[in-house]
Design a protein around this motif. Sequence first.
Motif, PDB file in Angstrom:
ATOM      1  N   VAL A  62      -7.167  -2.243  -5.512  1.00 44.62           N
ATOM      2  CA  VAL A  62      -8.140  -1.925  -4.470  1.00 44.62           C
ATOM      3  C   VAL A  62      -7.810  -0.520  -3.965  1.00 44.62           C
ATOM      4  O   VAL A  62      -6.696  -0.285  -3.487  1.00 44.62           O
ATOM      5  CB  VAL A  62      -8.077  -2.922  -3.296  1.00 44.62           C
ATOM      6  N   VAL A  63      -8.756   0.409  -4.093  1.00 45.63           N
ATOM      7  CA  VAL A  63      -8.482   1.789  -3.703  1.00 45.63           C
ATOM      8  C   VAL A  63      -9.543   2.271  -2.717  1.00 45.63           C
ATOM      9  O   VAL A  63     -10.721   1.932  -2.826  1.00 45.63           O
ATOM     10  CB  VAL A  63      -8.420   2.739  -4.917  1.00 45.63           C
ATOM     11  N   PHE A  64      -9.083   3.063  -1.747  1.00 45.75           N
ATOM     12  CA  PHE A  64      -9.960   3.689  -0.774  1.00 45.75           C
ATOM     13  C   PHE A  64      -9.910   5.199  -1.013  1.00 45.75           C
ATOM     14  O   PHE A  64      -8.829   5.789  -1.008  1.00 45.75           O
ATOM     15  CB  PHE A  64      -9.510   3.382   0.655  1.00 45.75           C
ATOM     16  N   LEU A  65     -11.064   5.805  -1.209  1.00 45.57           N
ATOM     17  CA  LEU A  65     -11.140   7.229  -1.501  1.00 45.57           C
ATOM     18  C   LEU A  65     -12.039   7.900  -0.470  1.00 45.57           C
ATOM     19  O   LEU A  65     -13.245   7.682  -0.431  1.00 45.57           O
ATOM     20  CB  LEU A  65     -11.702   7.458  -2.917  1.00 45.57           C
ATOM     21  N   ASP A  66     -11.414   8.712   0.382  1.00 48.95           N
ATOM     22  CA  ASP A  66     -12.141   9.395   1.447  1.00 48.95           C
ATOM     23  C   ASP A  66     -12.394  10.832   1.014  1.00 48.95           C
ATOM     24  O   ASP A  66     -11.468  11.610   0.826  1.00 48.95           O
ATOM     25  CB  ASP A  66     -11.295   9.344   2.720  1.00 48.95           C
ATOM     26  N   GLU A  67     -13.659  11.196   0.833  1.00 45.15           N
ATOM     27  CA  GLU A  67     -14.077  12.520   0.384  1.00 45.15           C
ATOM     28  C   GLU A  67     -13.349  12.951  -0.892  1.00 45.15           C
ATOM     29  O   GLU A  67     -12.672  13.982  -0.930  1.00 45.15           O
ATOM     30  CB  GLU A  67     -13.831  13.562   1.498  1.00 45.15           C
ATOM     31  N   PRO A  68     -13.492  12.194  -1.984  1.00 48.97           N
ATOM     32  CA  PRO A  68     -12.739  12.506  -3.193  1.00 48.97           C
ATOM     33  C   PRO A  68     -13.139  13.814  -3.870  1.00 48.97           C
ATOM     34  O   PRO A  68     -12.344  14.382  -4.623  1.00 48.97           O
ATOM     35  CB  PRO A  68     -13.044  11.308  -4.108  1.00 48.97           C
ATOM     36  N   THR A  69     -14.355  14.341  -3.620  1.00 51.60           N
ATOM     37  CA  THR A  69     -14.778  15.580  -4.269  1.00 51.60           C
ATOM     38  C   THR A  69     -14.618  16.798  -3.371  1.00 51.60           C
ATOM     39  O   THR A  69     -15.051  17.890  -3.744  1.00 51.60           O
ATOM     40  CB  THR A  69     -16.252  15.475  -4.715  1.00 51.60           C
ATOM     41  N   MET A  78       0.846  -1.190   0.000  1.00 48.67           N
ATOM     42  CA  MET A  78       0.000   0.000   0.000  1.00 48.67           C
ATOM     43  C   MET A  78       0.878   1.234   0.000  1.00 48.67           C
ATOM     44  O   MET A  78       1.801   1.358   0.786  1.00 48.67           O
ATOM     45  CB  MET A  78      -0.895   0.037   1.235  1.00 48.67           C
ATOM     46  N   THR A  79       0.572   2.177  -0.868  1.00 52.78           N
ATOM     47  CA  THR A  79       1.288   3.432  -0.857  1.00 52.78           C
ATOM     48  C   THR A  79       0.980   4.169   0.427  1.00 52.78           C
ATOM     49  O   THR A  79      -0.169   4.324   0.806  1.00 52.78           O
ATOM     50  CB  THR A  79       0.847   4.307  -2.050  1.00 52.78           C
ATOM     51  N   SER A  80       2.013   4.615   1.124  1.00 49.67           N
ATOM     52  CA  SER A  80       1.799   5.330   2.378  1.00 49.67           C
ATOM     53  C   SER A  80       1.476   6.778   2.082  1.00 49.67           C
ATOM     54  O   SER A  80       2.284   7.489   1.508  1.00 49.67           O
ATOM     55  CB  SER A  80       3.054   5.234   3.247  1.00 49.67           C
ATOM     56  N   ARG A  81       0.285   7.221   2.465  1.00 52.21           N
ATOM     57  CA  ARG A  81      -0.114   8.590   2.248  1.00 52.21           C
ATOM     58  C   ARG A  81      -0.646   9.150   3.549  1.00 52.21           C
ATOM     59  O   ARG A  81      -1.249   8.456   4.333  1.00 52.21           O
ATOM     60  CB  ARG A  81      -1.222   8.698   1.191  1.00 52.21           C
ATOM     61  N   GLN A  82      -0.458  10.431   3.745  1.00 54.80           N
ATOM     62  CA  GLN A  82      -1.081  11.093   4.866  1.00 54.80           C
ATOM     63  C   GLN A  82      -2.272  11.864   4.350  1.00 54.80           C
ATOM     64  O   GLN A  82      -2.400  12.182   3.210  1.00 54.80           O
ATOM     65  CB  GLN A  82      -0.107  12.068   5.538  1.00 54.80           C
ATOM     66  N   GLY A  83      -2.291  12.742   5.277  1.00 53.97           N
ATOM     67  CA  GLY A  83      -3.254  13.705   4.848  1.00 53.97           C
ATOM     68  C   GLY A  83      -4.392  13.946   5.690  1.00 53.97           C
ATOM     69  O   GLY A  83      -4.117  14.643   6.523  1.00 53.97           O
ATOM     70  N   ALA A 135       0.252  -4.591  -1.177  1.00 53.07           N
ATOM     71  CA  ALA A 135       0.731  -4.304  -2.522  1.00 53.07           C
ATOM     72  C   ALA A 135      -0.430  -4.078  -3.481  1.00 53.07           C
ATOM     73  O   ALA A 135      -0.266  -3.480  -4.553  1.00 53.07           O
ATOM     74  CB  ALA A 135       1.606  -5.454  -3.023  1.00 53.07           C
ATOM     75  N   HIS A 136      -1.617  -4.547  -3.092  1.00 49.94           N
ATOM     76  CA  HIS A 136      -2.804  -4.387  -3.938  1.00 49.94           C
ATOM     77  C   HIS A 136      -3.547  -3.079  -3.682  1.00 49.94           C
ATOM     78  O   HIS A 136      -4.505  -2.772  -4.387  1.00 49.94           O
ATOM     79  CB  HIS A 136      -3.787  -5.544  -3.672  1.00 49.94           C
ATOM     80  N   VAL A 137      -3.123  -2.315  -2.665  1.00 50.57           N
ATOM     81  CA  VAL A 137      -3.968  -1.248  -2.126  1.00 50.57           C
ATOM     82  C   VAL A 137      -3.321   0.122  -2.257  1.00 50.57           C
ATOM     83  O   VAL A 137      -2.105   0.276  -2.137  1.00 50.57           O
ATOM     84  CB  VAL A 137      -4.269  -1.525  -0.635  1.00 50.57           C
TER      85      VAL A 137
END
Length: 351
Positions: A188-195, A1-6, A108-110
């Motif tokens: 597999v992607v998780f999108l929190d408040e994409p707009t 999984m790519t490590s992202r903050q935010g 690795a899938h995320v």
Amino acid sequence: MTSRQGTAGVSARPETASDGEEVRDGDAPAAIAVEGLTKRFGSGDDAVTAVDDVSVRIEPGSVVGLLGPNGAGKTTTIKSILGMVVPDAGRVRIQGIDVAEDPRQAYAHVDAMLEGARNDYWRLTVRENLRYFATIGGVAPDSVADRHDRLLDQFDLAEKADVPVRNLSRGMKQKVSLASVLASDADVVFLDEPTLGLDVESSLTLRRELRRIVEERGLTAVISSHDMDVIEAVCDRVIIMNDGRIVADDTVANLRQGFETSAFRLTSPDLDADTLAAVRDRFDVTDVTSRDGTTTVEVATDSDGFYELAALLRERSVTLTSVATVEPDLEDVFVELTGEGKTGRTGGGSR
């Protein structure tokens, strides 16, 4: 999984065989399988159960919306699945891989974009961000250069490709964050408040292009958003959480069909203040608007109540120019299931 903050295919609990192993359709593993997920914060009398025995199965290629009011457990559920929070109990598998037993292979899938976090490197240009996140996702960036060009075009970022992200508007940064998530080979992607932060036109573009990208690449996406229009337009299914538990899990159409029409919208030039007061005394008036000498009133009632309302208006010599039923939308379902007021938002708080 790519490590992202935010949806096809979500059920409240996975089927299990007698030996406890999950039953899979056609031997294909679920993209996401969660069993008995529980997370508490604090101890003793001060303990708070943020996620309470949540189980869900999401099939590959599904786009699933995750809704809930503040404190419902959405954020904790997502972070537990992503390994950012260690649950007290439960099992999580990504593409059939147990995240506790083999986190590197599972994640690795995320990839994920989280609200309130800096999901990109602002000193890098837009294109450099896409290449960077593809690289740390295990993909040679040159091999997906065409994909990156398409993403830049699809999210109207091509003219800003060589501009540092820090010089972009908030809405443009949000689109860069989404493009960066889609830049690698994560399925597999998780999108929190994409707009979040997007204007109306950009939000419409994102909905259209996100759905197209998901279908083209066979991605599995979990979208958490306060924007009900986005959820209705993009998602196959919707999971609604409240008080740490799943209270609904179905397609948008099925959720809406479960609520009978319970409101009527009536328009007339004869709806004066006295008549509206009489209507309010006997009925639940949910909205009143006046324009160019014509008033529209929305009344929450059933069919029997409508006939009583019509009789009242007839007694007062009100001539109706239009009558329409108000079909329930996803927000109505959300309000009914969670008790939250209808504000157009599910809330941005976390738990």
